[in-house]
Design a protein around this motif. Structure first.
Motif, PDB file in Angstrom:
ATOM      1  N   UNK A 113       0.843  -1.189   0.000  1.00 20.63           N
ATOM      2  CA  UNK A 113       0.000   0.000   0.000  1.00 20.63           C
ATOM      3  C   UNK A 113       0.882   1.244   0.000  1.00 20.63           C
ATOM      4  N   UNK A 114       0.305   2.363  -0.406  1.00 19.80           N
ATOM      5  CA  UNK A 114       1.048   3.620  -0.494  1.00 19.80           C
ATOM      6  C   UNK A 114       1.706   3.970   0.836  1.00 19.80           C
ATOM      7  N   UNK A 115       0.938   3.900   1.915  1.00 14.47           N
ATOM      8  CA  UNK A 115       1.450   4.300   3.233  1.00 14.47           C
ATOM      9  C   UNK A 115       2.594   3.394   3.682  1.00 14.47           C
ATOM     10  N   UNK A 116       2.520   2.099   3.349  1.00 17.73           N
ATOM     11  CA  UNK A 116       3.593   1.172   3.736  1.00 17.73           C
ATOM     12  C   UNK A 116       4.908   1.575   3.087  1.00 17.73           C
ATOM     13  N   UNK A 117       4.896   1.825   1.797  1.00 10.92           N
ATOM     14  CA  UNK A 117       6.120   2.204   1.088  1.00 10.92           C
ATOM     15  C   UNK A 117       6.629   3.547   1.604  1.00 10.92           C
ATOM     16  N   UNK A 118       5.739   4.506   1.755  1.00  8.38           N
ATOM     17  CA  UNK A 118       6.117   5.842   2.201  1.00  8.38           C
ATOM     18  C   UNK A 118       6.776   5.793   3.578  1.00  8.38           C
ATOM     19  N   UNK A 119       6.159   5.086   4.509  1.00  9.41           N
ATOM     20  CA  UNK A 119       6.692   5.010   5.877  1.00  9.41           C
ATOM     21  C   UNK A 119       7.995   4.227   5.910  1.00  9.41           C
TER      22      UNK A 119
END
Length: 141
Positions: free
Chosen positions: A101-107
């Motif tokens: 998910x977007x948030x997983x990669x970003x974090x």
């Protein structure tokens, strides 16, 4: 009544009168009076210059002192968007296709940069926190 300091007398521009200030900071320009368009274009040119130096490395020590977080933010957002999983299942109960998910990669990217930066500081590195995050962020390219 003059104290020898330019702008400190009654006729100088340093008083509390209604005149405009002619103070220019050591960098050579005053960004408070700069139009928004010029500010954005200056930042875009700085990010573009750093992208160029990542793709075509040239030894220039002043780039490390001029850190910014715009380029790393753009790269991380682009990478997280590209790597985001897509919904391909027709079953309404199966909502996860295994992609990140977007948030997983970003974090993961920003926490990883934080950990590497803290490790560098703990090992006695002389680079500042934001300089290290900037370099790691541009290395995503």
């Amino acid at each position: 009544m003059s104290s020898g300091i330019p702008g400190s007398g009654p006729s100088g521009s340093g008083g509390s009168g209604g005149g405009s200030s002619s103070f220019v900071p050591p960098g050579g320009f005053n960004t408070l009076d700069e139009p928004i368009r010029e500010t954005i274009m200056r930042d875009v040119r700085a990010v573009g210059q750093k992208f160029f130096h990542v793709l075509y490395p040239v030894e220039k020590t002043s780039l490390l002192k001029e850190w910014d977080l715009w380029g790393p933010l753009i790269l991380c957002t682009f990478m997280a968007t590209v790597l985001q999983g897509h919904e391909t299942s027709t079953d309404k109960y199966d909502h996860h296709d295994g992609g990140p998910e977007f948030a997983e990669v970003f974090v993961i990217v920003w926490v990883g940069a934080l950990i590497v930066t803290l490790n560098t500081k703990l090992l006695g590195g002389t680079i500042s926190f934001f300089q290290s995050v900037c370099v790691l962020g541009y290395c995503l390219l």
